[in-house]
Motif scaffolding. Sequence first.
Motif, short mmCIF file in Angstrom:
data_model
loop_
_atom_site.label_atom_id
_atom_site.label_comp_id
_atom_site.label_asym_id
_atom_site.label_seq_id
_atom_site.Cartn_x
_atom_site.Cartn_y
_atom_site.Cartn_z
N ALA A 310 -33.14 24.77 -1.63
CA ALA A 310 -32.39 23.89 -2.52
C ALA A 310 -33.11 22.55 -2.65
O ALA A 310 -33.97 22.21 -1.83
N VAL A 311 -32.76 21.81 -3.70
CA VAL A 311 -33.28 20.46 -3.89
C VAL A 311 -32.13 19.58 -4.36
O VAL A 311 -31.30 20.00 -5.17
N GLY A 323 -24.66 9.56 -7.89
CA GLY A 323 -24.34 10.80 -7.20
C GLY A 323 -25.60 11.62 -7.02
O GLY A 323 -26.71 11.07 -6.94
N THR A 324 -25.44 12.94 -6.99
CA THR A 324 -26.56 13.84 -6.71
C THR A 324 -26.47 15.08 -7.58
O THR A 324 -25.39 15.66 -7.74
N LEU A 325 -27.61 15.46 -8.13
CA LEU A 325 -27.77 16.73 -8.82
C LEU A 325 -28.40 17.71 -7.83
O LEU A 325 -29.42 17.39 -7.22
N VAL A 326 -27.78 18.88 -7.64
CA VAL A 326 -28.31 19.85 -6.67
C VAL A 326 -28.58 21.17 -7.37
O VAL A 326 -27.77 21.65 -8.15
N GLN A 340 -41.06 18.06 -9.40
CA GLN A 340 -40.35 16.87 -8.91
C GLN A 340 -40.19 15.84 -10.03
O GLN A 340 -39.13 15.23 -10.20
N ALA A 341 -41.28 15.63 -10.79
CA ALA A 341 -41.21 14.69 -11.90
C ALA A 341 -40.20 15.15 -12.95
O ALA A 341 -39.44 14.36 -13.51
N LEU A 342 -40.19 16.46 -13.21
CA LEU A 342 -39.24 17.01 -14.17
C LEU A 342 -37.81 16.78 -13.71
O LEU A 342 -36.96 16.34 -14.49
N LEU A 343 -37.54 17.05 -12.43
CA LEU A 343 -36.18 16.90 -11.92
C LEU A 343 -35.73 15.44 -11.92
O LEU A 343 -34.57 15.14 -12.18
#
Length: 696
Positions: A310-311, A323-326, A340-343
């Motif tokens: 997961a990320v 907050g957080t997108l998972v 990582q750049a995309l996310l």
Amino acid sequence: MADSDGEASLSRLWDEGRLGGLRETGLSAASDAGMERFARLAAELVGVPVSLVSLVEPARQVFPGMVGLAGPWAESRQTPLTHSLCRHVVAEGRPLVLTDAREDARTVTSLAIPDLGVVGYAGMPLTDSDGHVLGSLCAIDTEPRRWSERELGLLEDLAAACSAELRLRIISRQRQDAMDKAETIARRYRGALDRSQLLLSAADALADTTGLAEVRQTIRDLVTSDLKPVYVGLALVENDSAGRLRRLIDETGGAPMEREYETYDLDSGWPTARAARENRTITVTDEAELRQDYAPEAVEAFNSLGLASAVCVPLPGTVIPLGTLVLGWDEAHEIDIVEQALLRALAGYTARAVERALFVENRVSAARQMQRAMLTDLPEVEGVELAALYRPAAETDLVGGDWYDAYPLPSADQGGDDSPAPDVLAVSIGDITGHDLDAATLMGQVRSMLRQADLDHPGGGPARTVTAFEHANTRLNLGASGTLIHAHLRPCPPPREGDWELTWTNAGHPPPLIATPHAPGRRLHEHGMLLFPGLAGPERTDNRITLPAGSALLLYTDGLVERTGQTMTEAIDLTAHLLTGHSGRLLPELLDAIMDEVPAPDTGDDIALLAVRIPATQPPPHPGGRHHHRTVKGSPRQEAHPSGHGNHLRPPPRPRLPSWTRAEERQRPPQPADPAHPVSGGLPPAPDRGHPPDEP
């Protein structure tokens, strides 16, 4: 088998480098032509009945090359380590030569002696390029045997050749793995070009979202086709309680853990909390890492979702993350620099969409709270029962202008001042045009202005009250438009005690329904034109009928009777039928029955209902001349009505389909009542008993 240096043996057997070498040979408990050749050469050159190419794994030894082995061992081409002398070659890292295995302390208890017939044994190490002993090339005799130098030399040379073959296979496998990895990386970089399109699509799609649930669904749709996660979630920092996160619940039920762990502290042991707390991307590569670094609840949730990796990406905010997108996968998923750049970019778009959705929801929430606050408690009035119900539209971003109201008015005996004469009960229901904060605000103003007009014109009747409001609406440039019904109820004098007189005026609203004892439900058809500032039309008139004891009156807004695939007439007829058929039920139960059967489950409009019932049997008179009765009363801010009576709110239904437009129904010119015209469904209209607005 006894093992004199047990710990060292186990250490070498479980060495990660050695196990990696075994895997990279690609050999297992299956025949391999090359290894079979080495086993045959060993048997022929040394002259033994049994020869094996044995690779020693942590729990077994396998024979990709084999000569002379009999019984079930020949079929399975493997044995447990209890039957292995080759394990000592691996554990000691050198050749093992035994004249008689039954006489050596290391092997005297080995099950290889009785089960495989091993007596004489000579095993040479098979090694990889790093020196790890992978197994042995062994010669076995079923009798004691003294091995000559020549035999051991030949066996050692064959083991060296076999080791060289194993090393070539390992190198070939490593080369193939490297090529596969390079191809994977190449695909990822090619995919990076495609993902630039994903970001463009995300910017467009998220710009159109207005609700948090819509934001989550849009994100899921965007990333599923490209990154292929099996789980996409959002956890947002709560504004009303410092230091807590709240998950956006997946209403499809695909992630039950979201409800179980819906809220949690920002400093708790969740990777999503850590990402928001530290404002950095957190990756979880496997369950072992999760168990080591995070709370047991996080591990349980991870496993319940069937995730392998997961990320967690923070949603950037003005001061702290929102907050957080998972994203989670059911297999190992390596997050490279490009991804990582995309996310991070995707999280930025998501954060802006979340901010916009929170802004819209806060406005809608404020409007709904204001609207509900205006739906005040129903009054206590002797001789009648009251109940009301309000249900918001299915779309959470829509706020309607529907309302109901009921309040007592002093009698007109002394110009509206309090007097011993019975009070008048004023009831109204209406729908102000619009589905926004302005509509809710206008609704409150209209409601208050009607009350004031009623008090300022005692004895004037509902038509005069509505006319006074329309005058103020035009002169003050209020701009309110829509429909309403305003009515007065007063107890009848002797000899008709227990009956009530209903006087009403209808400004373009759906017709009221009445149910009287031993008669079918019917409509009160009389109506005038709708409310619209400056719109000239006929003078508003009052209409009057008598409601005998046991009668019921239902006022409703058009959201109840507008639905796709059914005419408004059919829906009104059904409502009238239910009003009569459930006359014996408590009023709140009656309203629930109507709401369950008449409106569409996904209506796009607010619905307000107001019911008035004249009890069939009046209680004995109070010594002071007034009657005791059971008054139906409650709070409009309840999300569900209690088991008693009163006005209550029903929760909104699930997302809606488009509803009918009301334009055609509302823009028709006023129609005169036609007492002879039967109502669809066998419901006769009430007789027309109109009176001018100035008649008391």
